[in-house]
Design a protein around this motif. Structure first.
Motif, PDB file in Angstrom:
ATOM      1  N   LEU A   1      22.966 -12.737   6.457  1.00  0.00           N
ATOM      2  CA  LEU A   1      21.536 -12.872   6.701  1.00  0.00           C
ATOM      3  C   LEU A   1      20.816 -13.289   5.421  1.00  0.00           C
ATOM      4  N   GLU A   2      19.730 -14.044   5.597  1.00  0.00           N
ATOM      5  CA  GLU A   2      18.954 -14.563   4.466  1.00  0.00           C
ATOM      6  C   GLU A   2      17.883 -13.544   4.068  1.00  0.00           C
ATOM      7  N   ILE A   3      18.313 -12.477   3.409  1.00  0.00           N
ATOM      8  CA  ILE A   3      17.423 -11.372   3.048  1.00  0.00           C
ATOM      9  C   ILE A   3      17.339 -11.250   1.532  1.00  0.00           C
ATOM     10  N   MET A   4      16.119 -11.215   1.028  1.00  0.00           N
ATOM     11  CA  MET A   4      15.883 -10.946  -0.386  1.00  0.00           C
ATOM     12  C   MET A   4      15.140  -9.619  -0.510  1.00  0.00           C
ATOM     13  N   MET A   5      15.542  -8.791  -1.466  1.00  0.00           N
ATOM     14  CA  MET A   5      14.877  -7.520  -1.705  1.00  0.00           C
ATOM     15  C   MET A   5      13.982  -7.611  -2.941  1.00  0.00           C
ATOM     16  N   VAL A   6      12.836  -6.997  -2.853  1.00  0.00           N
ATOM     17  CA  VAL A   6      11.874  -6.973  -3.958  1.00  0.00           C
ATOM     18  C   VAL A   6      11.669  -5.536  -4.407  1.00  0.00           C
ATOM     19  N   ARG A   7      11.631  -5.322  -5.718  1.00  0.00           N
ATOM     20  CA  ARG A   7      11.132  -4.055  -6.245  1.00  0.00           C
ATOM     21  C   ARG A   7       9.778  -4.342  -6.873  1.00  0.00           C
ATOM     22  N   ALA A   8       8.738  -4.046  -6.113  1.00  0.00           N
ATOM     23  CA  ALA A   8       7.375  -4.311  -6.570  1.00  0.00           C
ATOM     24  C   ALA A   8       6.878  -3.134  -7.398  1.00  0.00           C
ATOM     25  N   PHE A   9       6.410  -3.429  -8.588  1.00  0.00           N
ATOM     26  CA  PHE A   9       5.834  -2.392  -9.433  1.00  0.00           C
ATOM     27  C   PHE A   9       4.364  -2.218  -9.034  1.00  0.00           C
ATOM     28  N   ASN A  10       3.612  -1.370  -9.732  1.00  0.00           N
ATOM     29  CA  ASN A  10       2.256  -1.029  -9.284  1.00  0.00           C
ATOM     30  C   ASN A  10       1.387  -2.268  -9.138  1.00  0.00           C
ATOM     31  N   HIS A  11       0.914  -2.527  -7.938  1.00  0.00           N
ATOM     32  CA  HIS A  11      -0.023  -3.632  -7.739  1.00  0.00           C
ATOM     33  C   HIS A  11      -1.369  -3.066  -7.285  1.00  0.00           C
ATOM     34  N   ILE A  12      -2.420  -3.662  -7.809  1.00  0.00           N
ATOM     35  CA  ILE A  12      -3.768  -3.116  -7.656  1.00  0.00           C
ATOM     36  C   ILE A  12      -4.752  -4.236  -7.354  1.00  0.00           C
ATOM     37  N   GLY A  13      -5.957  -3.842  -6.918  1.00  0.00           N
ATOM     38  CA  GLY A  13      -7.000  -4.815  -6.642  1.00  0.00           C
ATOM     39  C   GLY A  13      -8.028  -4.256  -5.674  1.00  0.00           C
ATOM     40  N   PRO A  14      -9.069  -5.028  -5.390  1.00  0.00           N
ATOM     41  CA  PRO A  14     -10.080  -4.596  -4.421  1.00  0.00           C
ATOM     42  C   PRO A  14      -9.466  -4.303  -3.059  1.00  0.00           C
ATOM     43  N   ASN A  15     -10.024  -3.309  -2.384  1.00  0.00           N
ATOM     44  CA  ASN A  15      -9.642  -2.933  -1.024  1.00  0.00           C
ATOM     45  C   ASN A  15      -8.415  -2.028  -0.963  1.00  0.00           C
ATOM     46  N   GLN A  16      -7.912  -1.563  -2.112  1.00  0.00           N
ATOM     47  CA  GLN A  16      -6.791  -0.625  -2.081  1.00  0.00           C
ATOM     48  C   GLN A  16      -7.302   0.777  -1.752  1.00  0.00           C
ATOM     49  N   GLU A  17      -6.501   1.529  -0.996  1.00  0.00           N
ATOM     50  CA  GLU A  17      -6.894   2.877  -0.605  1.00  0.00           C
ATOM     51  C   GLU A  17      -6.927   3.805  -1.824  1.00  0.00           C
ATOM     52  N   PRO A  18      -7.858   4.769  -1.841  1.00  0.00           N
ATOM     53  CA  PRO A  18      -7.995   5.659  -3.007  1.00  0.00           C
ATOM     54  C   PRO A  18      -6.914   6.722  -3.121  1.00  0.00           C
ATOM     55  N   MET A  19      -5.848   6.643  -2.316  1.00  0.00           N
ATOM     56  CA  MET A  19      -4.699   7.517  -2.551  1.00  0.00           C
ATOM     57  C   MET A  19      -3.909   7.046  -3.770  1.00  0.00           C
ATOM     58  N   PHE A  20      -4.253   5.824  -4.264  1.00  0.00           N
ATOM     59  CA  PHE A  20      -3.620   5.270  -5.454  1.00  0.00           C
ATOM     60  C   PHE A  20      -4.579   5.402  -6.641  1.00  0.00           C
TER      61      PHE A  20
END
Length: 317
Positions: free
Chosen positions: A167-186
Motif C-alpha cells: 500500500l502507498e502509505i506514508m507516516m508523518v510525525r508532526a511536532f507541535n503545530h499552532i495557529g488561529p482557531n486551535q482549541e484551548p486544550m493546547f
C-alpha cells in the motif's frame, strides 16, 4: 486530483482543505462526525463534499472509499490531546489505534492503490537523547503518555501494511503545530485565550499555566499542511517523516511573547490541574529527511503565528 480528508472538522482539516483547493486545485471530499460542523469563511460549500463518518465503524469507511475513489487520502481523525489521553485512555486507543486499523483495512479492500498520509506525533519519541539537529526518524521511540503510545502503534501498523500489502502509505510525525482557531486544550491557544479574556475585562489579570520549562518544536499549521500535500505526492511508501521547525522554544518564552504582545499587565500562576503526570523535557525535530525528499521548509515566523492567534481570540471574545 481528488483528495479525501478523513477527520476534517479538527484544527488542521480546514487549513488543509483551503490549501488543496485554493493553491493546488484539487477536488475535495471531507469527513466529520455527525455532531461536528465544518465552517470555512474562505470557501463555499460547493467547493467540497462533506460526509459523516465514524472510523470505528469499518463498513462506513469501505463504502465511502468505494464511492469517492480518491487519489490521495489524508488520515487526520484522531484523539489528539495528551491531557485528554490521560483522562480517557480507552477512547484514545479506540480512535487512534482501532480507528487507524479500520482505515487501513478499508484501503486494502480497494481495487487500486491511492496514496495516504497517516498523521502521528513528535510525542512518539519521548525523552530520548537529542542531538543539536533534533531527533531523526530512525531513532528509537520512547512514548511516555497514552496519546504518544497510540500514535507510535499506529505508525508501526501503517508501516507493516505498506510493506506487507504494497500500500502507498506514508507516516508523518508532526511536532507541535499552532495557529488561529486551535482549541484551548493546547498551550499556545490556551495562553492566548486567557490573555484576550483579561484584555476584555472578563477575568482576573492572571494567566494559569502548567509546566513552563518544557521545550517544544512549534510550526505554523499553514506550513504543516503544505508539507502534508507535498508528502502525499512525493513521499516514499512505508517511510516516516518528521514535520516540524527543527527549532525549540520553552513554553515560558512562548508565554513571554504573548505577555509582550498583550495590552494588559498580567501575572502568571501555576495551576496544578494543568500539570501532566509525565512531561517530556525537550521535543525537537530533525527535518533533514523532509528537506531531501520534498525540499520543504517552514516559512511563517513564530512571532507572526502567535500574534495572529492572539488576534483571533481577541476577535472571538
Amino acid at each position: 486530483m481528488k483528495s479525501l480528508i478523513i477527520g476534517a472538522a479538527g484544527f488542521v482539516g480546514p487549513y488543509l482543505m483551503q490549501h488543496l483547493k485554493r493553491d493546488l486545485g484539487h477536488e475535495i471530499a471531507v469527513t466529520k462526525m455527525p455532531h461536528e460542523q465544518i465552517k470555512i469563511a474562505e470557501m463555499k460549500k460547493s467547493d467540497y463534499q462533506v460526509y459523516d463518518l465514524n472510523i470505528l465503524i469499518p463498513e462506513e469507511i469501505t463504502e465511502l472509499l468505494f464511492e469517492i475513489h480518491p487519489d490521495y487520502i489524508f488520515h487526520l481523525a484522531a484523539q489528539s490531546s495528551v491531557a485528554l489521553s490521560w483522562k480517557n485512555p480507552a477512547l484514545t486507543v479506540d480512535v487512534n489505534v482501532k480507528g487507524g486499523i479500520n482505515v487501513l483495512e478499508a484501503l486494502r479492500s480497494l481495487d487500486y492503490k491511492p496514496r495516504m498520509i497517516m498523521v502521528g506525533s513528535g510525542e512518539e519519541y519521548g525523552p530520548v537523547c537529542y542531538s543539536d539537529e533534533g531527533i531523526r526518524e530512525d531513532s528509537r521511540i520512547n512514548p511516555v503518555n497514552i496519546y504518544a503510545a497510540t500514535k507510535a502503534c499506529q505508525n508501526m501498523i501503517g508501516r507493516i501494511y505498506a510493506q506487507a500489502y504494497g500500500l502507498e502509505i506514508m507516516m508523518v510525525r508532526a511536532f507541535n503545530h499552532i495557529g488561529p482557531n486551535q482549541e484551548p486544550m493546547f498551550a499556545v491557544a490556551d495562553f492566548c485565550k486567557q490573555a484576550a479574556l483579561i484584555e476584555a475585562g472578563k477575568r482576573e489579570a492572571v494567566i494559569l499555566v502548567g509546566n513552563l520549562k518544557a521545550e517544544r518544536d512549534f510550526t505554523d499549521v499553514r506550513d504543516v499542511v503544505r508539507a502534508y500535500a507535498l508528502l502525499v505526492e512525493n513521499g516514499k511508501a512505508g517511510e516516516t517523516y518528521n514535520v516540524g521547525s527543527g527549532k525549540t522554544i520553552s513554553l515560558a518564552d512562548i508565554l513571554q511573547l504573548i505577555l509582550d504582545m498583550s495590552v494588559s499587565d498580567i501575572r502568571v500562576e501555576v495551576d496544578p490541574n494543568k500539570l501532566r503526570p509525565i512531561d517530556v523535557p525537550v521535543i525537537k525535530a530533525d527535518i533533514g529527511k523532509m528537506r531531501e525528499v520534498i525540499d520543504w521548509e517552514p516559512v511563517i515566523k513564530l512571532e507572526q503565528t502567535i500574534a495572529e492567534t492572539l488576534d483571533y481570540w481577541r476577535k472571538k471574545i
